[in-house]
Design a protein around this motif. Structure first.
Motif, PDB file in Angstrom:
ATOM      1  N   ALA A 178       0.834  -1.208   0.000  1.00 22.66           N
ATOM      2  CA  ALA A 178       0.000   0.000   0.000  1.00 22.66           C
ATOM      3  C   ALA A 178       0.865   1.253   0.000  1.00 22.66           C
ATOM      4  O   ALA A 178       0.575   2.230  -0.703  1.00 22.66           O
ATOM      5  CB  ALA A 178      -0.938  -0.005   1.206  1.00 22.66           C
ATOM      6  N   GLU A 179       1.958   1.240   0.780  1.00 26.57           N
ATOM      7  CA  GLU A 179       2.844   2.397   0.803  1.00 26.57           C
ATOM      8  C   GLU A 179       3.556   2.556  -0.537  1.00 26.57           C
ATOM      9  O   GLU A 179       3.712   3.678  -1.037  1.00 26.57           O
ATOM     10  CB  GLU A 179       3.868   2.253   1.936  1.00 26.57           C
ATOM     11  CG  GLU A 179       4.892   3.375   2.019  1.00 26.57           C
ATOM     12  CD  GLU A 179       4.301   4.712   2.441  1.00 26.57           C
ATOM     13  OE1 GLU A 179       5.055   5.703   2.492  1.00 26.57           O
ATOM     14  OE2 GLU A 179       3.077   4.792   2.731  1.00 26.57           O
ATOM     15  N   ILE A 214       1.280 -14.461  -1.815  1.00 29.48           N
ATOM     16  CA  ILE A 214       1.414 -14.340  -0.360  1.00 29.48           C
ATOM     17  C   ILE A 214       0.743 -13.056   0.116  1.00 29.48           C
ATOM     18  O   ILE A 214       0.911 -11.995  -0.480  1.00 29.48           O
ATOM     19  CB  ILE A 214       2.896 -14.353   0.049  1.00 29.48           C
ATOM     20  CG1 ILE A 214       3.557 -15.676  -0.361  1.00 29.48           C
ATOM     21  CG2 ILE A 214       3.052 -14.110   1.542  1.00 29.48           C
ATOM     22  CD1 ILE A 214       5.048 -15.709  -0.132  1.00 29.48           C
ATOM     23  N   VAL A 215      -0.005 -13.154   1.192  1.00 25.44           N
ATOM     24  CA  VAL A 215      -0.605 -11.983   1.838  1.00 25.44           C
ATOM     25  C   VAL A 215       0.098 -11.783   3.175  1.00 25.44           C
ATOM     26  O   VAL A 215       0.025 -12.640   4.061  1.00 25.44           O
ATOM     27  CB  VAL A 215      -2.119 -12.156   2.046  1.00 25.44           C
ATOM     28  CG1 VAL A 215      -2.703 -10.945   2.763  1.00 25.44           C
ATOM     29  CG2 VAL A 215      -2.824 -12.380   0.712  1.00 25.44           C
ATOM     30  N   ALA A 216       0.803 -10.673   3.324  1.00 27.82           N
ATOM     31  CA  ALA A 216       1.526 -10.397   4.563  1.00 27.82           C
ATOM     32  C   ALA A 216       0.583  -9.789   5.601  1.00 27.82           C
ATOM     33  O   ALA A 216      -0.491  -9.262   5.270  1.00 27.82           O
ATOM     34  CB  ALA A 216       2.687  -9.447   4.287  1.00 27.82           C
ATOM     35  N   ASP A 220      -4.290  -5.875   2.703  1.00 28.39           N
ATOM     36  CA  ASP A 220      -5.639  -6.190   2.236  1.00 28.39           C
ATOM     37  C   ASP A 220      -5.640  -7.243   1.134  1.00 28.39           C
ATOM     38  O   ASP A 220      -6.698  -7.561   0.593  1.00 28.39           O
ATOM     39  CB  ASP A 220      -6.326  -4.919   1.709  1.00 28.39           C
ATOM     40  CG  ASP A 220      -6.630  -3.939   2.822  1.00 28.39           C
ATOM     41  OD1 ASP A 220      -6.802  -4.388   3.976  1.00 28.39           O
ATOM     42  OD2 ASP A 220      -6.677  -2.727   2.548  1.00 28.39           O
ATOM     43  N   GLY A 221      -4.468  -7.745   0.784  1.00 22.24           N
ATOM     44  CA  GLY A 221      -4.381  -8.753  -0.269  1.00 22.24           C
ATOM     45  C   GLY A 221      -2.935  -8.949  -0.657  1.00 22.24           C
ATOM     46  O   GLY A 221      -2.009  -8.507   0.034  1.00 22.24           O
ATOM     47  N   VAL A 226      -3.032  -5.162  -4.079  1.00 25.35           N
ATOM     48  CA  VAL A 226      -2.977  -3.876  -3.371  1.00 25.35           C
ATOM     49  C   VAL A 226      -2.410  -2.788  -4.281  1.00 25.35           C
ATOM     50  O   VAL A 226      -2.961  -1.681  -4.377  1.00 25.35           O
ATOM     51  CB  VAL A 226      -2.150  -4.011  -2.083  1.00 25.35           C
ATOM     52  CG1 VAL A 226      -1.944  -2.644  -1.433  1.00 25.35           C
ATOM     53  CG2 VAL A 226      -2.832  -4.967  -1.110  1.00 25.35           C
ATOM     54  N   VAL A 227      -1.298  -3.098  -4.970  1.00 22.40           N
ATOM     55  CA  VAL A 227      -0.672  -2.088  -5.829  1.00 22.40           C
ATOM     56  C   VAL A 227      -1.616  -1.660  -6.947  1.00 22.40           C
ATOM     57  O   VAL A 227      -1.786  -0.456  -7.216  1.00 22.40           O
ATOM     58  CB  VAL A 227       0.656  -2.623  -6.403  1.00 22.40           C
ATOM     59  CG1 VAL A 227       1.186  -1.698  -7.488  1.00 22.40           C
ATOM     60  CG2 VAL A 227       1.683  -2.779  -5.284  1.00 22.40           C
ATOM     61  N   LEU A 228      -2.243  -2.614  -7.602  1.00 24.82           N
ATOM     62  CA  LEU A 228      -3.140  -2.276  -8.708  1.00 24.82           C
ATOM     63  C   LEU A 228      -4.382  -1.533  -8.228  1.00 24.82           C
ATOM     64  O   LEU A 228      -4.871  -0.617  -8.899  1.00 24.82           O
ATOM     65  CB  LEU A 228      -3.536  -3.548  -9.458  1.00 24.82           C
ATOM     66  CG  LEU A 228      -2.419  -4.205 -10.273  1.00 24.82           C
ATOM     67  CD1 LEU A 228      -2.833  -5.605 -10.712  1.00 24.82           C
ATOM     68  CD2 LEU A 228      -2.047  -3.357 -11.485  1.00 24.82           C
TER      69      LEU A 228
END
Length: 674
Positions: A178-179, A214-216, A220-221, A226-228
Motif C-alpha cells: 500500500a505504501e 502471499i498476503v503479509a 488487504d491482499g 494492493v498495488v493495482l
C-alpha cells in the motif's frame, strides 16, 4: 531419409563433423504446423531489450553500443537492477554500491542513441523522492530533449523485507504494498506534471514466483492486488521479472501473461486494458548451467518469442555485461556462469579461469540477434506447433506477405528433419532463405537451402526459414479490428469486432475461428460484425480471430486475438466456492464450500481437474481425496440437506502459474462456481 532432405542433411553433417559430434538423425521427420490465420500479437518496436548497469565500466563504449545494435536491441534499461533503488542521477552516486567511471545518465543516453534503442529508466523509489524522479524527467526530456518514454518506479520493491527477505533498499518506514502504491501515485503525478507524454510502470510480482500469492500481515491482499487497486489509474504498464532457473519453462508463459492480465482487469479499475506488460529483467538459467552456451541461447529465443507473441511489449535480458561465475563445460564449450550477453573479460578470484576478450558475444547474444531477424516490428505472430518435444516452433507473418518460421532444436545429439505444413498460406516453390546458428558458432549463417516444407535442424540449433508466398497478395480486405466478447456464459458468447476495410472487391462475410493449438476451428460466420457462438465448454479459455472474406474468395489477415473464458451454469443444483486460504508461493491451502441447491443428498462425489500438469494434490480433509493423472476425486459419506453447505479442504502444490480449477461436478452435475 527423403530425397528432399539430402542437401540440407549434408550441410548438417558437415557442421557436426566440424564440431566433432557424431551425426545422428531422427528416424522420422518432425511435423511442424504453421497456421497463418491463427494470429497472435503484433511484433512491437520495443520487443528486444537488454539491461545496462552503472557498475559496468564498458557501458558507455562505442564497441558495446555497436554490438548491441548488431544484435537488434531496441530497448536499453538503466541504471541496473537493485542499484536503481540506491542511485541518485544528479550527482551519479549510489551510496553503498560501486559506480564505474563513464556510466552517468548522459553517457548512457549517448550509447543508447548510437545503438538506436529506446531508453527505459528506473527511478529510485527506495532511497529517493518523487521530486528527484521528476527532476530526472525534466533533465532528460526538457533540458536534454532525449524523449525518454518509459519510466519504472523502483526495481524489485517487494524484496524490501516485507515478506521476510530483504535485498532491495527501502528507506520508507512502511514497507507494505500500500505504501509503495501510494508513492507510485505521487511519483506519477510529479513526473507527468513535467512531461505528460511519458509512460509510468509499477512493479508487480510474477505469477508463481515469490512472493506472488502471499498476503503479509496487515495487508488487504497480495502485493499485486494492493498495488493495482491503489495505483492502477496512474500507471501505463506493469513490470515483471523472471528467472525461471531452467531451460524448459516457456510453457509457463501463456498462463503467466493471462494471470497478470486477469489481475490488472480485476483490480486496476476502469480503462485497465490500456496497461501494458513489460518483462524488464529476464534470464533463462542458473549459475553455471549454461548461461553463456547454446542451451541458454535456445531457451532465450523460445522465451522471447513466446512472451512477445503473448503481447508483452518488451523483454530485457539481464545483463549486457555481468561477470564470471563458476566456469564449467556445457555441451562441449566453456560456460562462464555469466548472465551477460557480452564478455567483460573478468577472471575467477583465484585466476584459474578468465573470460574471452571484452565484448566477445556469448551464445544468448545470437539468440537476440536471431529474434531481431526473425520477428521484425510490424510482423504478426501466428500459431506454430511441432510433434516433437525437443523441437519448438514460432512463426510470424510479414506485411509483404512473407512468412518466417523459427525452429529450435534442443537435442544435444540428434539432427531432426522437419516437414512444415501451412494453413492459410501457400508457399512459393524453390529454396527459401535459411538463417542458422549452431552450437559454438560465432555468427548466424545465411543460405538458400531445402524447401519451404522440408528442412533439417542441426543439434542445439536455431533456424529461421523465410518463405515467400506462391501468389503475391493484392487487393485483399484489411484485417478486422480488435474483437471483444460480451454476454459470456458457460456455453455461449457474443463476439463483436470493428469492420475491415474492403479491398478491390466487397466484403461478403466474416469468419470467427478458434485457436486449438496450431489448428483453427471455425465457430461460425456472418455478414455483420457480431456473432453469437454456442456449444462452448464451461470454464474453458478460448482464443479467437476474425477474418474477412471478399466476393472473390480473397481472405484478409486475421484480426488481433481475443481471449475469453467461459463460466459455469448460472443456476445449478449445486454451488462450489474455492478460496485460496494461505499461499506460500509454491503451494497453498484451498478451502471448498459445497452448497446443495437441490434435493437432499446422502453420499456424494465431487470431481475436478487440475488445469496444468505442474499442479498436484498434497492432501485433503473432511472427505477421501485421490488424484489420478490430473483428475481429482473427492468422496464423502453423509448428507447435505437442501440449502446446506459443507466444507472440505486440501493442500495443493504448483511449480508454475497456479490457474485454479473452475469446473466442479457433484454426483455428475456441473455446479455453479462462485
Amino acid at each position: 531419409m527423403p530425397k528432399t532432405l539430402l542437401r540440407a542433411a549434408s550441410a548438417v553433417l558437415l557442421t557436426l563433423t566440424a564440431l566433432n559430434i557424431p551425426p545422428a538423425y531422427a528416424d522420422e521427420a518432425v511435423a511442424v504446423t504453421v497456421n497463418a490465420r491463427a494470429a497472435l500479437a503484433t511484433v512491437p518496436a520495443t520487443g528486444i531489450g537488454a539491461n545496462h548497469a552503472i557498475w559496468d565500466s564498458y557501458l558507455g563504449t562505442d564497441d558495446t553500443a555497436d554490438r548491441l545494435k548488431d544484435a537488434g536491441v531496441q530497448v536499453l534499461r538503466y541504471p541496473g537492477g537493485s542499484y536503481s533503488d540506491i542511485y541518485h542521477w544528479a550527482d551519479h552516486t549510489a551510496p553503498g554500491g560501486y559506480v564505474a567511471p563513464g556510466t552517468d545518465f548522459d553517457t548512457f543516453m549517448r550509447g543508447a542513441r548510437r545503438t538506436g534503442a529506446q531508453p527505459m529508466v528506473t527511478a529510485n523509489y527506495g532511497t529517493a523522492t518523487a521530486q528527484e524522479a521528476a527532476d530526472w524527467v525534466r533533465h532528460a526530456n526538457v533540458t536534454k530533449n532525449y524523449g525518454v518514454k518509459y519510466w519504472e518506479i523502483g526495481n524489485e520493491n517487494y524484496g524490501n523485507g516485507h515478506y521476510g527477505a530483504a535485498w532491495e533498499a527501502d528507506n520508507h518506514a512502511d514497507k507494505s504494498p500500500a505504501e509503495y502504491a501510494r508513492n507510485v501515485v505521487a511519483y506519477s503525478n510529479a513526473m507527468k506534471a513535467v512531461d505528460p507524454t511519458i509512460k509510468i510502470g509499477a512493479v508487480l510480482t510474477t505469477p508463481a514466483n515469490w512472493p506472488d500469492g502471499i498476503v503479509a500481515g496487515g495487508d488487504d491482499g497480495t502485493w499485486n492486488k494492493v498495488v493495482l487497486s491503489i495505483a492502477g489509474s496512474k500507471i501505463d504498464f506493469v513490470i515483471l521479472h523472471w528467472y525461471p532457473g531452467a531451460y524448459d519453462k516457456a510453457a509457463h508463459i501463456p498462463d503467466m501473461i493471462q494471470l497478470t492480465r486477469r489481475q490488472i482487469a480485476a483490480h486496476a479499475g476502469p480503462g485497465s486494458e490500456r496497461i501494458g506488460i513489460a518483462m524488464t529483467e529476464f534470464n533463462t538459467g542458473t549459475s553455471g548451467a549454461g548461461e553463456n552456451t547454446q542451451p541458454g541461447a535456445l531457451a532465450a529465443a523460445d522465451a522471447y518469442a513466446t512472451l512477445l507473441a503473448g503481447g508483452v511489449f518488451t523483454v530485457n535480458w539481464w545483463n549486457t555485461h555481468n561477470g564470471i561465475g563458476t566456469p564449467r563445460q556445457v555441451e562441449g564449450h566453456t560456460d562462464y556462469g555469466d548472465f551477460g550477453l557480452l564478455s567483460n573479460a573478468s577472471c575467477t578470484a583465484d585466476g584459474s579461469a578468465c573470460e574471452p576478450a571484452v565484448n566477445t558475444p556469448f551464445a544468448p547474444y545470437y539468440a537476440l540477434q536471431m529474434m531481431s531477424r526473425f520477428a521484425r516490428p510490424g510482423d504478426q505472430f501466428v500459431k506454430a506447433a511441432t510433434g516433437q518435444a525437443k523441437v519448438a516452433a514460432h512463426a510470424v507473418r510479414r506485411p509483404n506477405g512473407d512468412l518466417a518460421v523459427m525452429l529450435i532444436n534442443t537435442s544435444a545429439d540428434t539432427a531432426y528433419p522437419v516437414t512444415i505444413g501451412y494453413a492459410g498460406f501457400g508457399p512459393a516453390a524453390g529454396a527459401p532463405t535459411v538463417l542458422t546458428h549452431v552450437n559454438g558458432a560465432t555468427s548466424i549463417t545465411s543460405s538458400t537451402a531445402g524447401s519451404a516444407t522440408s528442412q533439417t535442424l542441426p543439434p542445439l540449433s536455431l533456424t529461421t526459414v523465410v518463405v515467400r508466398p506462391a501468389t503475391a497478395p493484392a487487393g485483399l480486405p484489411g484485417a478486422p479490428g480488435q474483437p471483444t466478447a460480451t454476454a459470456v456464459t458457460d456455453t455461449t458468447a457474443t463476439i463483436s469486432w470493428p469492420a475491415a476495410t474492403p479491398g478491390t472487391r466487397p466484403i461478403v462475410k466474416y469468419e470467427v475461428h478458434r485457436q486449438n493449438g496450431a489448428i483453427t476451428e471455425q465457430l461460425g460466420e456472418t455478414g455483420g460484425t457480431s456473432l453469437a457462438v454456442g456449444n462452448l465448454r464451461p470454464g474453458t479459455r478460448y482464443t479467437v480471430n476474425v477474418i474477412a472474406r471478399d466476393s472473390g474468395g480473397g481472405v484478409s489477415w486475421s484480426s488481433p486475438p481475443l481471449t475469453f473464458t467461459t463460466g459455469t451454469p448460472a443456476a445449478s443444483s449445486c454451488t462450489v466456492r474455492l478460496t485460496d486460504q494461505t499461499n506460500w508461493g509454491s503451494g497453498y491451502v484451498g478451502s471448498i464450500d459445497i452448497t446443495n441447491n437441490g434435493a437432499p443428498i446422502n453420499d456424494w462425489t465431487l470431481d475436478f481437474t487440475w488445469p496444468r500438469t505442474w499442479q498436484n494434490l498434497d492432501g485433503g480433509w473432511n472427505a477421501t481425496w485421490t488424484q489420478t493423472g490430473s483428475a481429482v476425486k473427492v468422496v464423502a459419506s453423509g448428507p447435505i440437506a437442501t440449502g446446506a453447505t459443507t466444507n472440505i479442504g486440501f493442500v495443493g502444490s504448483y511449480s508454475g502459474p497456479n490457474v485454479l480449477p473452475s469446473v466442479f461436478t457433484l454426483n455428475g452435475t456441473i455446479c455453479t462456481t462462485q
